[in-house]
Design a protein around this motif. Structure first.
Motif, short mmCIF file in Angstrom:
data_model
loop_
_atom_site.label_atom_id
_atom_site.label_comp_id
_atom_site.label_asym_id
_atom_site.label_seq_id
_atom_site.Cartn_x
_atom_site.Cartn_y
_atom_site.Cartn_z
N THR A 25 0.90 -1.43 -0.09
CA THR A 25 0.00 -0.01 0.00
C THR A 25 1.01 1.27 0.06
OG1 THR A 25 -0.11 -0.10 2.39
CG2 THR A 25 -2.14 -1.12 0.98
N THR A 26 2.15 1.12 -0.06
CA THR A 26 2.88 2.48 0.04
C THR A 26 3.93 2.26 -1.07
OG1 THR A 26 4.17 1.25 1.72
CG2 THR A 26 2.59 2.93 2.61
N ILE A 244 -7.61 0.69 0.85
CA ILE A 244 -6.14 0.20 1.23
C ILE A 244 -5.23 0.06 -0.11
CG2 ILE A 244 -5.15 -1.94 2.15
CD1 ILE A 244 -7.38 -2.31 4.19
N THR A 248 -2.34 5.01 -1.65
CA THR A 248 -1.17 5.59 -1.90
C THR A 248 -1.13 5.81 -3.77
OG1 THR A 248 0.13 4.33 -0.46
CG2 THR A 248 1.41 5.33 -2.36
N LEU A 265 0.58 6.86 5.92
CA LEU A 265 -0.03 5.58 6.11
C LEU A 265 0.72 4.65 7.30
CD1 LEU A 265 -0.28 4.60 2.13
CD2 LEU A 265 -2.21 4.98 3.75
N THR A 268 -1.27 5.48 9.93
CA THR A 268 -2.51 4.50 9.75
C THR A 268 -2.31 3.30 10.62
OG1 THR A 268 -3.19 5.37 7.70
CG2 THR A 268 -4.25 3.18 8.20
N ALA A 319 -5.86 9.06 6.36
CA ALA A 319 -5.25 8.12 6.94
C ALA A 319 -5.41 7.83 8.57
CB ALA A 319 -3.70 8.50 6.92
#
Length: 406
Positions: A25-26, A244, A248, A265, A268, A319
């Motif tokens: 997710t990043t 999710i 990004t 994130l 998060t 986030a």
């Protein structure tokens, strides 16, 4: 709550696999964006990312129920779990070794199939490792410790990538180290579960000649509560996992700072840890269904807020808001489903559960991708998520009124 050894080791797998999903997710979308630059427009980049996530989900949908049914009948849950986990970890390891955006997307699909497939069997293990009255809490602790545990390799990864020159290494080697660390983290935190897990429930009825997916759907249609829950789950959890999977990528397509997106994130994950534990504790006081309704409504508000997102401060607010409910809605949905399905068919039924949910976002990612590519407007595509949450909460209200057969 004092955990048994089986419960504790089961939770550790969430700690291991969450390292991968945090990367997914990043850093992984940002790496894809870097490889695709000069080849794809920003809106097309977001669409292709969504297509890759959707394809991985469809593949899992095709194989999950089939292997789940085999696991139920022949006590193969542990073996299939190992196969899919290994596929996911291998895909994670190979990401920094490719320089082609198309090959990179192929690895996205492979690693996500491995990740999603392992969760079919991992989620169904919940029935074997704990009792029904402890499921909400154990499931919540899995997500909670997964969030906080994933932060450790992630912070190490960020330090290596940022300080690579001080360490005397190039960025290429730094990224290889990052993905090796995360793949090993995933594997090492799987080993304790493999040592203690034993499958308790085995299906005894005879097989039919029908395809397993069709056969399982026919069984589910005979139980209205399970049937209704899965359709409610389809809409609200697809919305959750679209957020999710694409947060990004969405922020990057809007031109927001990569460093700011990653830090947001990370926050998060930190927020999700205490919130998931809190929801697990209050599940003893409030019905699971009530808590799920609260979470869906919160996500409905979050999805509306995301439509107006334009700067990094607003993304940080998003986030934190997501972190408050992310672990709870996943954990409580998993334990709610585990309570209403027949235990001897848990692998097969969780195969269907994964079709509708875990890491899936079939509808969400596909709709967001198509609308983005057709209009070139990312805000408009994100607005479709609020519709999914609205349908999900209406269907879940109906589901929760039905008495369970199991």
């Amino acid at each position: 709550m004092k955990l048994t050894k089986s419960e504790r080791n089961w939770i550790l797998y969430d700690v291991g696999n969450s390292a991968f999903i945090l990367l997914f997710t990043t850093i992984i979308p940002i790496m894809f964006n870097s490889l695709a630059k000069g080849h794809l427009k920003d809106s097309t980049y977001l669409a292709y990312w969504g297509y890759a996530v959707t394809i991985s989900t469809i593949l899992t949908a095709l194989v999950g129920p089939y292997f789940g049914a085999l696991a139920d009948k022949f006590s193969l849950r542990k073996r299939f779990f190992i196969v899919f986990m290994s596929l996911g970890a291998l895909g994670c390891f190979l990401f920094p070794f490719t320089k082609s955006w198309m090959v990179f997307l192929a690895l996205v699909i492979i690693s996500k199939v491995g990740f999603n497939g392992s969760l079919v069997f991992y989620d169904s293990m919940l029935i074997d490792i704990t009792s029904e009255d402890r499921m909400d809490n154990v499931s919540s602790l899995g997500f909670a410790y997964g969030y906080i545990g994933s932060v450790i390799p992630f912070v190490i990864s960020i330090l290596i990538s940022v300080k690579h020159e001080a360490l005397g290494i190039g960025m290429d080697l730094a990224m290889k180290m990052v993905f090796t660390i995360n793949a090993l983290w995933w594997v090492l935190f799987t080993l304790p579960l493999l040592k203690v897990y034993r499958q308790k429930y085995v299906r005894t009825e005879e097989e039919t000649d029908k395809m397993h997916l069709i056969q399982t759907f026919e069984k589910i249609r005979g139980d209205r509560k399970i049937y209704m829950f899965l359709f409610a789950f389809l809409f609200y959890i697809d919305g959750v996992y679209t957020i999710i999977s694409m947060a990004t990528a969405y922020g990057t397509s809007l031109g927001l700072s990569s460093n700011g997106l990653i830090l947001a994130l990370l926050v998060t994950q930190l927020v999700a840890f205490p919130c998931a534990i809190y929801f697990g504790k209050i599940s003893k006081k409030y019905e699971t269904g009530v808590l799920i309704k609260i979470c869906i409504f919160a996500y409905l508000l979050i999805s509306i807020y995301a439509i107006f997102l334009n700067n990094i401060v607003q993304f940080w607010i998003l986030a934190v808001s997501v972190g408050m409910f992310q672990g709870a809605i996943q954990a409580l949905s998993r334990s709610y489903y585990a309570k209403i399905i027949p235990k001897e068919n848990s692998g097969e039924y969780f195969g269907i559960y994964d079709v509708f949910g875990k890491g899936a976002a079939i509808i969400g990612t596909l709709v967001v991708s198509l609308v983005t590519q057709a209009t070139g407007n990312q805000h408009l595509s994100i607005s479709t998520l609020s519709i999914m949450f609205l349908i999900g909460i209406i269907l879940f209200f109906k589901t929760d009124k039905i008495e369970s057969k199991n």
